[in-house]
Design a protein around this motif. Structure first.
Motif, PDB file in Angstrom:
ATOM      1  N   THR A 212       8.278   2.504 -11.924  1.00  0.00           N
ATOM      2  CA  THR A 212       8.618   1.164 -12.373  1.00  0.00           C
ATOM      3  C   THR A 212       9.837   0.628 -11.618  1.00  0.00           C
ATOM      4  O   THR A 212       9.854  -0.537 -11.201  1.00  0.00           O
ATOM      5  CB  THR A 212       8.892   1.154 -13.889  1.00  0.00           C
ATOM      6  OG1 THR A 212       7.749   1.703 -14.556  1.00  0.00           O
ATOM      7  CG2 THR A 212       9.147  -0.243 -14.405  1.00  0.00           C
ATOM      8  N   LEU A 213      10.852   1.462 -11.417  1.00  0.00           N
ATOM      9  CA  LEU A 213      12.049   1.041 -10.682  1.00  0.00           C
ATOM     10  C   LEU A 213      11.703   0.670  -9.231  1.00  0.00           C
ATOM     11  O   LEU A 213      12.138  -0.366  -8.728  1.00  0.00           O
ATOM     12  CB  LEU A 213      13.092   2.159 -10.679  1.00  0.00           C
ATOM     13  CG  LEU A 213      13.754   2.461 -12.019  1.00  0.00           C
ATOM     14  CD1 LEU A 213      14.641   3.704 -11.905  1.00  0.00           C
ATOM     15  CD2 LEU A 213      14.591   1.272 -12.468  1.00  0.00           C
ATOM     16  N   ILE A 214      10.901   1.490  -8.578  1.00  0.00           N
ATOM     17  CA  ILE A 214      10.512   1.231  -7.181  1.00  0.00           C
ATOM     18  C   ILE A 214       9.688  -0.046  -7.091  1.00  0.00           C
ATOM     19  O   ILE A 214       9.924  -0.901  -6.227  1.00  0.00           O
ATOM     20  CB  ILE A 214       9.706   2.423  -6.611  1.00  0.00           C
ATOM     21  CG1 ILE A 214      10.545   3.694  -6.602  1.00  0.00           C
ATOM     22  CG2 ILE A 214       9.169   2.105  -5.224  1.00  0.00           C
ATOM     23  CD1 ILE A 214      11.584   3.768  -5.521  1.00  0.00           C
TER      24      ILE A 214
ATOM     25  N   ALA B  84      11.870  -3.101  -7.513  1.00  0.00           N
ATOM     26  CA  ALA B  84      12.723  -3.342  -6.340  1.00  0.00           C
ATOM     27  C   ALA B  84      11.914  -3.930  -5.189  1.00  0.00           C
ATOM     28  O   ALA B  84      12.337  -4.902  -4.543  1.00  0.00           O
ATOM     29  CB  ALA B  84      13.391  -2.037  -5.917  1.00  0.00           C
ATOM     30  N   VAL B  85      10.745  -3.397  -4.926  1.00  0.00           N
ATOM     31  CA  VAL B  85       9.926  -3.887  -3.819  1.00  0.00           C
ATOM     32  C   VAL B  85       9.424  -5.298  -4.107  1.00  0.00           C
ATOM     33  O   VAL B  85       9.453  -6.165  -3.220  1.00  0.00           O
ATOM     34  CB  VAL B  85       8.756  -2.922  -3.533  1.00  0.00           C
ATOM     35  CG1 VAL B  85       7.774  -3.532  -2.558  1.00  0.00           C
ATOM     36  CG2 VAL B  85       9.285  -1.600  -3.003  1.00  0.00           C
ATOM     37  N   LYS B  86       8.999  -5.552  -5.320  1.00  0.00           N
ATOM     38  CA  LYS B  86       8.545  -6.911  -5.662  1.00  0.00           C
ATOM     39  C   LYS B  86       9.681  -7.916  -5.494  1.00  0.00           C
ATOM     40  O   LYS B  86       9.480  -9.027  -5.010  1.00  0.00           O
ATOM     41  CB  LYS B  86       8.007  -6.947  -7.095  1.00  0.00           C
ATOM     42  CG  LYS B  86       6.647  -6.317  -7.226  1.00  0.00           C
ATOM     43  CD  LYS B  86       6.165  -6.355  -8.668  1.00  0.00           C
ATOM     44  CE  LYS B  86       4.834  -5.637  -8.798  1.00  0.00           C
ATOM     45  NZ  LYS B  86       4.360  -5.577 -10.184  1.00  0.00           N
ATOM     46  N   GLY B  87      10.886  -7.524  -5.874  1.00  0.00           N
ATOM     47  CA  GLY B  87      12.046  -8.400  -5.699  1.00  0.00           C
ATOM     48  C   GLY B  87      12.311  -8.695  -4.228  1.00  0.00           C
ATOM     49  O   GLY B  87      12.594  -9.835  -3.855  1.00  0.00           O
ATOM     50  N   LEU B  88      12.207  -7.686  -3.396  1.00  0.00           N
ATOM     51  CA  LEU B  88      12.402  -7.894  -1.954  1.00  0.00           C
ATOM     52  C   LEU B  88      11.326  -8.803  -1.376  1.00  0.00           C
ATOM     53  O   LEU B  88      11.608  -9.692  -0.575  1.00  0.00           O
ATOM     54  CB  LEU B  88      12.382  -6.554  -1.215  1.00  0.00           C
ATOM     55  CG  LEU B  88      13.607  -5.676  -1.395  1.00  0.00           C
ATOM     56  CD1 LEU B  88      13.376  -4.309  -0.761  1.00  0.00           C
ATOM     57  CD2 LEU B  88      14.831  -6.335  -0.781  1.00  0.00           C
TER      58      LEU B  88
ATOM     59  N   GLU C  39       0.829  -1.214   0.000  1.00  0.00           N
ATOM     60  CA  GLU C  39       0.000   0.000   0.000  1.00  0.00           C
ATOM     61  C   GLU C  39       0.859   1.259   0.000  1.00  0.00           C
ATOM     62  O   GLU C  39       0.537   2.236  -0.681  1.00  0.00           O
ATOM     63  CB  GLU C  39      -0.940   0.005   1.204  1.00  0.00           C
ATOM     64  CG  GLU C  39      -2.108  -0.958   1.053  1.00  0.00           C
ATOM     65  CD  GLU C  39      -3.128  -0.829   2.172  1.00  0.00           C
ATOM     66  OE1 GLU C  39      -3.187   0.230   2.825  1.00  0.00           O
ATOM     67  OE2 GLU C  39      -3.866  -1.800   2.387  1.00  0.00           O
ATOM     68  N   LEU C  40       1.958   1.249   0.745  1.00  0.00           N
ATOM     69  CA  LEU C  40       2.863   2.397   0.740  1.00  0.00           C
ATOM     70  C   LEU C  40       3.483   2.613  -0.634  1.00  0.00           C
ATOM     71  O   LEU C  40       3.565   3.740  -1.124  1.00  0.00           O
ATOM     72  CB  LEU C  40       3.966   2.203   1.786  1.00  0.00           C
ATOM     73  CG  LEU C  40       3.556   2.335   3.243  1.00  0.00           C
ATOM     74  CD1 LEU C  40       4.697   1.915   4.162  1.00  0.00           C
ATOM     75  CD2 LEU C  40       3.127   3.757   3.556  1.00  0.00           C
ATOM     76  N   VAL C  41       3.909   1.523  -1.241  1.00  0.00           N
ATOM     77  CA  VAL C  41       4.497   1.625  -2.586  1.00  0.00           C
ATOM     78  C   VAL C  41       3.461   2.158  -3.564  1.00  0.00           C
ATOM     79  O   VAL C  41       3.760   3.040  -4.385  1.00  0.00           O
ATOM     80  CB  VAL C  41       5.052   0.262  -3.045  1.00  0.00           C
ATOM     81  CG1 VAL C  41       5.409   0.278  -4.528  1.00  0.00           C
ATOM     82  CG2 VAL C  41       6.269  -0.105  -2.209  1.00  0.00           C
ATOM     83  N   ASN C  42       2.236   1.655  -3.499  1.00  0.00           N
ATOM     84  CA  ASN C  42       1.188   2.135  -4.399  1.00  0.00           C
ATOM     85  C   ASN C  42       0.896   3.618  -4.184  1.00  0.00           C
ATOM     86  O   ASN C  42       0.712   4.370  -5.150  1.00  0.00           O
ATOM     87  CB  ASN C  42      -0.095   1.316  -4.210  1.00  0.00           C
ATOM     88  CG  ASN C  42       0.072  -0.102  -4.707  1.00  0.00           C
ATOM     89  OD1 ASN C  42       0.930  -0.395  -5.536  1.00  0.00           O
ATOM     90  ND2 ASN C  42      -0.747  -1.008  -4.179  1.00  0.00           N
TER      91      ASN C  42
ATOM     92  N   GLN D  90       2.300   9.118  -7.094  1.00  0.00           N
ATOM     93  CA  GLN D  90       2.802  10.491  -7.145  1.00  0.00           C
ATOM     94  C   GLN D  90       4.113  10.625  -7.922  1.00  0.00           C
ATOM     95  O   GLN D  90       4.643  11.712  -8.049  1.00  0.00           O
ATOM     96  CB  GLN D  90       3.013  11.002  -5.716  1.00  0.00           C
ATOM     97  CG  GLN D  90       1.752  10.996  -4.891  1.00  0.00           C
ATOM     98  CD  GLN D  90       2.016  11.380  -3.451  1.00  0.00           C
ATOM     99  OE1 GLN D  90       3.061  11.922  -3.121  1.00  0.00           O
ATOM    100  NE2 GLN D  90       1.051  11.116  -2.588  1.00  0.00           N
ATOM    101  N   MET D  91       4.630   9.509  -8.460  1.00  0.00           N
ATOM    102  CA  MET D  91       5.922   9.522  -9.145  1.00  0.00           C
ATOM    103  C   MET D  91       5.739   9.438 -10.658  1.00  0.00           C
ATOM    104  O   MET D  91       4.741   8.902 -11.136  1.00  0.00           O
ATOM    105  CB  MET D  91       6.763   8.320  -8.710  1.00  0.00           C
ATOM    106  CG  MET D  91       7.151   8.320  -7.284  1.00  0.00           C
ATOM    107  SD  MET D  91       8.106   6.810  -6.956  1.00  0.00           S
ATOM    108  CE  MET D  91       8.966   7.314  -5.523  1.00  0.00           C
ATOM    109  N   PRO D  92       6.770   9.907 -11.380  1.00  0.00           N
ATOM    110  CA  PRO D  92       6.766   9.686 -12.826  1.00  0.00           C
ATOM    111  C   PRO D  92       6.850   8.183 -13.115  1.00  0.00           C
ATOM    112  O   PRO D  92       7.343   7.412 -12.299  1.00  0.00           O
ATOM    113  CB  PRO D  92       8.028  10.394 -13.308  1.00  0.00           C
ATOM    114  CG  PRO D  92       8.424  11.322 -12.209  1.00  0.00           C
ATOM    115  CD  PRO D  92       7.869  10.743 -10.941  1.00  0.00           C
ATOM    116  N   VAL D  93       6.384   7.772 -14.287  1.00  0.00           N
ATOM    117  CA  VAL D  93       6.296   6.354 -14.639  1.00  0.00           C
ATOM    118  C   VAL D  93       7.642   5.648 -14.530  1.00  0.00           C
ATOM    119  O   VAL D  93       7.719   4.534 -14.008  1.00  0.00           O
ATOM    120  CB  VAL D  93       5.712   6.202 -16.076  1.00  0.00           C
ATOM    121  CG1 VAL D  93       5.715   4.754 -16.507  1.00  0.00           C
ATOM    122  CG2 VAL D  93       4.326   6.783 -16.141  1.00  0.00           C
ATOM    123  N   ARG D  94       8.709   6.260 -14.989  1.00  0.00           N
ATOM    124  CA  ARG D  94      10.031   5.607 -14.973  1.00  0.00           C
ATOM    125  C   ARG D  94      10.465   5.284 -13.544  1.00  0.00           C
ATOM    126  O   ARG D  94      10.893   4.174 -13.246  1.00  0.00           O
ATOM    127  CB  ARG D  94      11.059   6.513 -15.653  1.00  0.00           C
ATOM    128  CG  ARG D  94      12.426   5.897 -15.740  1.00  0.00           C
ATOM    129  CD  ARG D  94      13.357   6.758 -16.608  1.00  0.00           C
ATOM    130  NE  ARG D  94      14.657   6.155 -16.689  1.00  0.00           N
ATOM    131  CZ  ARG D  94      15.658   6.416 -15.857  1.00  0.00           C
ATOM    132  NH1 ARG D  94      15.493   7.258 -14.873  1.00  0.00           N
ATOM    133  NH2 ARG D  94      16.831   5.820 -15.995  1.00  0.00           N
TER     134      ARG D  94
END
Length: 104
Positions: free
Chosen positions: A89-91, A94-98, A74-77, A82-86
């Motif tokens: 996608t990086l965030i 990274a979170v899915k990998g963790l 939920e925090l990531v979402n 509020q972030m640009p698409v690029r």
């Protein structure tokens, strides 16, 4: 056996049960040893405080926090919205990998 009580509180003690004076005699060596113990204790406490302070301000401090995965998602979402698409996608990657690494 009945104990007479004059008022509220504990019953009065007999003379044999009352506190007795205690007299202690110390030799000079005993006094020196007491001084050493208090000095050592003070030094030990100072070293503990110093070490805790150093760890607090050290770069090597490690903190582990356990959070439910749903909260992280939920925090990531919320941040991703509020972030640009690029950057989003990086965030997300990274979170899915963790999260996947924690499952395995």
């Amino acid at each position: 056996m009945t104990i007479a009580q004059g008022g509220p509180g504990r019953p009065p003690k007999s003379d044999g049960q009352k506190r007795q004076s205690l007299h202690v005699s110390l030799y000079a060596e005993d006094l020196e040893r007491l001084d050493q113990l208090s000095d050592n204790r003070s030094e030990f406490l100072r070293s503990c405080i110093g070490r805790a302070w150093d760890e607090k301000h050290s770069e090597d401090v490690t903190v582990s926090v356990a959070l439910p995965k749903w909260l992280i998602e939920e925090l990531v979402n919320a941040l991703a919205a509020q972030m640009p698409v690029r950057e989003r996608t990086l965030i997300e990657t990274a979170v899915k990998g963790l999260l996947e690494r924690e499952r395995g």
